[in-house]
Design a protein around this motif. Structure first.
Motif, mmCIF file in Angstrom:
data_model
loop_
_atom_site.group_PDB
_atom_site.id
_atom_site.type_symbol
_atom_site.label_atom_id
_atom_site.label_comp_id
_atom_site.label_asym_id
_atom_site.label_seq_id
_atom_site.Cartn_x
_atom_site.Cartn_y
_atom_site.Cartn_z
ATOM 1 N N THR A 190 16.761 -48.595 52.638
ATOM 2 C CA THR A 190 17.235 -47.718 51.574
ATOM 3 C C THR A 190 17.786 -48.582 50.456
ATOM 4 O O THR A 190 18.541 -49.523 50.706
ATOM 5 C CB THR A 190 18.331 -46.765 52.095
ATOM 6 N N TYR A 191 17.404 -48.266 49.214
ATOM 7 C CA TYR A 191 17.775 -49.069 48.054
ATOM 8 C C TYR A 191 18.656 -48.282 47.096
ATOM 9 O O TYR A 191 18.668 -47.045 47.108
ATOM 10 C CB TYR A 191 16.523 -49.521 47.295
ATOM 11 N N ALA A 192 19.365 -49.015 46.242
ATOM 12 C CA ALA A 192 20.093 -48.411 45.128
ATOM 13 C C ALA A 192 19.708 -49.132 43.850
ATOM 14 O O ALA A 192 19.471 -50.347 43.851
ATOM 15 C CB ALA A 192 21.600 -48.490 45.360
ATOM 16 N N TRP A 193 19.638 -48.388 42.761
ATOM 17 C CA TRP A 193 19.277 -48.960 41.461
ATOM 18 C C TRP A 193 20.124 -48.276 40.398
ATOM 19 O O TRP A 193 20.228 -47.043 40.373
ATOM 20 C CB TRP A 193 17.791 -48.747 41.185
ATOM 21 N N GLY A 194 20.750 -49.060 39.524
ATOM 22 C CA GLY A 194 21.681 -48.510 38.548
ATOM 23 C C GLY A 194 21.099 -48.423 37.152
ATOM 24 O O GLY A 194 20.215 -49.196 36.776
ATOM 25 N N ALA A 211 12.749 -46.342 50.621
ATOM 26 C CA ALA A 211 11.448 -46.863 50.181
ATOM 27 C C ALA A 211 10.956 -47.911 51.160
ATOM 28 O O ALA A 211 11.734 -48.735 51.647
ATOM 29 C CB ALA A 211 11.551 -47.469 48.781
ATOM 30 N N SER A 212 9.657 -47.897 51.430
ATOM 31 C CA SER A 212 9.060 -48.908 52.297
ATOM 32 C C SER A 212 7.588 -49.052 51.970
ATOM 33 O O SER A 212 6.971 -48.143 51.410
ATOM 34 C CB SER A 212 9.239 -48.532 53.774
ATOM 35 N N ARG A 213 7.024 -50.210 52.305
ATOM 36 C CA ARG A 213 5.592 -50.416 52.087
ATOM 37 C C ARG A 213 4.818 -49.801 53.239
ATOM 38 O O ARG A 213 5.340 -49.641 54.345
ATOM 39 C CB ARG A 213 5.265 -51.897 51.936
ATOM 40 N N THR A 214 3.557 -49.478 52.970
ATOM 41 C CA THR A 214 2.748 -48.828 54.004
ATOM 42 C C THR A 214 1.482 -49.605 54.343
ATOM 43 O O THR A 214 0.940 -49.434 55.428
ATOM 44 C CB THR A 214 2.333 -47.411 53.561
ATOM 45 N N CYS A 215 0.993 -50.455 53.433
ATOM 46 C CA CYS A 215 -0.254 -51.183 53.703
ATOM 47 C C CYS A 215 -0.109 -52.663 53.389
ATOM 48 O O CYS A 215 0.048 -53.475 54.279
ATOM 49 C CB CYS A 215 -1.406 -50.618 52.860
ATOM 50 N N ALA A 216 -0.146 -52.985 52.116
ATOM 51 C CA ALA A 216 -0.233 -54.379 51.679
ATOM 52 C C ALA A 216 1.123 -55.070 51.735
ATOM 53 O O ALA A 216 2.171 -54.434 51.725
ATOM 54 C CB ALA A 216 -0.792 -54.444 50.263
ATOM 55 N N GLN A 217 1.067 -56.400 51.773
ATOM 56 C CA GLN A 217 2.294 -57.188 51.795
ATOM 57 C C GLN A 217 2.979 -57.223 50.439
ATOM 58 O O GLN A 217 4.179 -57.413 50.361
ATOM 59 C CB GLN A 217 1.979 -58.623 52.229
ATOM 60 N N ASP A 218 2.221 -57.028 49.360
ATOM 61 C CA ASP A 218 2.780 -57.245 48.027
ATOM 62 C C ASP A 218 3.046 -55.945 47.266
ATOM 63 O O ASP A 218 2.967 -55.897 46.051
ATOM 64 C CB ASP A 218 1.850 -58.138 47.191
ATOM 65 N N GLU A 219 3.363 -54.870 47.977
ATOM 66 C CA GLU A 219 3.633 -53.609 47.301
ATOM 67 C C GLU A 219 4.929 -53.699 46.491
ATOM 68 O O GLU A 219 5.900 -54.345 46.884
ATOM 69 C CB GLU A 219 3.714 -52.467 48.315
ATOM 70 N N VAL A 220 4.918 -53.019 45.346
ATOM 71 C CA VAL A 220 6.061 -53.000 44.437
ATOM 72 C C VAL A 220 6.335 -51.553 44.058
ATOM 73 O O VAL A 220 5.406 -50.769 43.832
ATOM 74 C CB VAL A 220 5.779 -53.832 43.170
ATOM 75 N N LEU A 221 7.609 -51.191 43.993
ATOM 76 C CA LEU A 221 8.004 -49.879 43.503
ATOM 77 C C LEU A 221 8.723 -50.086 42.176
ATOM 78 O O LEU A 221 9.741 -50.779 42.116
ATOM 79 C CB LEU A 221 8.921 -49.177 44.500
ATOM 80 N N ARG A 222 8.183 -49.492 41.116
ATOM 81 C CA ARG A 222 8.821 -49.586 39.799
ATOM 82 C C ARG A 222 9.704 -48.359 39.582
ATOM 83 O O ARG A 222 9.239 -47.218 39.670
ATOM 84 C CB ARG A 222 7.776 -49.681 38.698
ATOM 85 N N VAL A 223 10.978 -48.607 39.333
ATOM 86 C CA VAL A 223 11.943 -47.538 39.077
ATOM 87 C C VAL A 223 12.292 -47.572 37.597
ATOM 88 O O VAL A 223 12.640 -48.627 37.063
ATOM 89 C CB VAL A 223 13.216 -47.717 39.923
ATOM 90 N N SER A 224 12.206 -46.422 36.943
ATOM 91 C CA SER A 224 12.452 -46.381 35.501
ATOM 92 C C SER A 224 13.312 -45.186 35.131
ATOM 93 O O SER A 224 13.156 -44.098 35.682
ATOM 94 C CB SER A 224 11.138 -46.286 34.711
ATOM 95 N N VAL A 225 14.231 -45.426 34.219
ATOM 96 C CA VAL A 225 14.905 -44.384 33.460
ATOM 97 C C VAL A 225 14.861 -44.904 32.030
ATOM 98 O O VAL A 225 15.721 -45.674 31.614
ATOM 99 C CB VAL A 225 16.355 -44.154 33.924
ATOM 100 N N ALA A 268 18.063 -37.613 31.470
ATOM 101 C CA ALA A 268 17.390 -38.850 31.883
ATOM 102 C C ALA A 268 16.148 -38.498 32.685
ATOM 103 O O ALA A 268 16.196 -37.631 33.568
ATOM 104 C CB ALA A 268 18.331 -39.706 32.729
ATOM 105 N N LYS A 269 15.052 -39.160 32.378
ATOM 106 C CA LYS A 269 13.823 -38.966 33.145
ATOM 107 C C LYS A 269 13.717 -40.076 34.176
ATOM 108 O O LYS A 269 13.556 -41.248 33.838
ATOM 109 C CB LYS A 269 12.600 -38.962 32.235
ATOM 110 N N VAL A 270 13.836 -39.700 35.443
ATOM 111 C CA VAL A 270 13.754 -40.654 36.553
ATOM 112 C C VAL A 270 12.293 -40.752 36.987
ATOM 113 O O VAL A 270 11.665 -39.741 37.307
ATOM 114 C CB VAL A 270 14.629 -40.203 37.730
#
Length: 368
Positions: free
Chosen positions: A148-152, A114-128, A160-162
């Protein structure tokens, strides 16, 4: 045999219908079309924008989702796709999701680029659901865009819906995080033993490692031990720590270690069961990952009322030293914490954060 079966199931999932694919079993590897190399039909694309809820093979999309090829982009931008050739970009309030089979009560880790492409304050929300976490992407840990990130998460049902979601709204509706690979691994909770009170003290149990993970895996801040992608450990800092493997880095022992990449903003901790008044001995190794991280390093360790500062002079070429200290427990639970005192960057790349590595953490009571 079990590993071979899981690989066969992973490979065959591309030929299953969505209903049958949910019945497959995944242990350690990409989600179906997890690297996004199975592209939408040409009729389902308007330039880079994907048209239709089910037009991205194996995924369900919502909102403005773009199918991106790595490299130079129209308008002069450049998108680095570290894992493969293709990726997806999530625009304002856009998301992609996939349902996968899991075992209720088991711990899993998602690994994704995951990486940002435009703005400085981009956020990626990961949900299960019902779990959810926001990953701030302002900090670029690697200058080549290969973070590269990991999320548990702990499964609460058999499916599970990722979900990966961009909760932000930018002036340019196409701006948003770039997602270039998604894998999953079933984790086995480590337990203390008579040889070591620390769970997963050698960091051998951890998230899926991509074969081309030359930058390691970032473990996001504020991860609790019950759902941490690094079993047994709390990521209690403001910034991520990095999970590194022996294939790409200098690791003192075994196949993995932890690199403290953001100074005092990069810390790990574990809560130990202790007996008040009893004396315990802590040992661990400090070194560098042979990744060009250089300078005068310092790792600080805390347990009970004791603190140890371990200096390490790094030339970025690999090496380690063993450190130890004693503490007297003052409560039935003792927090053991490690962090780096200073900030470091690679000698050949001042845009890449790095730091000392930790490995082989052991705690045992002293017997007289």
């Amino acid at each position: 045999m079990l590993v071979l079966l899981s690989l066969l199931l992973l490979c065959s999932s591309a030929f299953l219908s969505p209903a049958l694919a949910v019945k497959a079993t995944f242990f350690d590897g990409f989600l179906p079309n997890g690297n996004f190399e199975e592209r939408p039909k040409a009729t389902d694309l308007n330039k880079t924008t994907i048209k239709g809820k089910y037009s991205l093979p194996k995924w369900e999309i919502s909102g403005l989702v773009e199918y991106i090829s790595g490299g130079p982009q129209p308008g002069g931008m450049f998108f680095a796709v570290a894992h493969g050739v293709h990726a997806v970009r999530l625009g304002n309030e856009a998301s992609i999701s996939q349902s996968i089979p899991v075992k209720p009560g088991f711990l899993y880790s998602l690994t994704f680029g995951a990486s940002r492409t435009c703005a400085q304050d981009e956020v990626l929300r990961v949900s299960v659901p019902p779990l959810s976490g926001d990953l701030p992407l302002q900090t670029l840990y690697s200058s080549n865009g290969g973070d590269t990130y990991a999320w548990g998460f702990r499964a609460t049902s058999k499916v599970a819906k990722v979900i990966f979601h961009n909760p932000g709204i930018q002036e340019d509706p196409a701006c948003g995080p770039l997602l270039d690979a998604v894998a999953i691994k079933e984790l086995y909770p480590p337990m203390p033993t008579k040889f070591n009170m620390v769970k997963n003290g050698d960091f051998e149990e951890g998230p899926h490692l991509f074969n081309d993970s030359i930058n390691g895996i970032l473990l996001p801040p504020k991860q609790q031990d019950l759902t941490s992608p690094l079993p047994g450990w709390i990521i209690e800092s403001l910034k991520a720590v990095k999970y590194i493997d022996a294939k790409h880095f200098n690791v003192h022992s075994g196949r993995a270690a932890v690199e403290l990449v953001a100074g005092r903003e990069s810390a790990i901790a574990q809560i130990l069961r202790t007996v008040p008044g009893k004396i315990y001995n802590v040992t661990f190794t400090v070194g560098d990952a042979r990744n060009g991280c250089h300078g005068s390093m310092m790792v600080e360790a805390f347990a009970g009322k004791e603190t140890l500062k371990v200096p390490y002079k790094s030339h970025g070429k690999g090496g380690f030293k063993v450190a130890s200290f004693k503490f007297t427990a003052v409560a039935p639970r003792t927090r053991l914490t490690f962090y780096s005192s200073f900030y470091h960057t690679r000698i050949d790349d001042f845009g890449s954060l790095c730091g000392p590595i930790l490995d082989q953490i052991m705690v045992l009571p002293i017997r007289y």
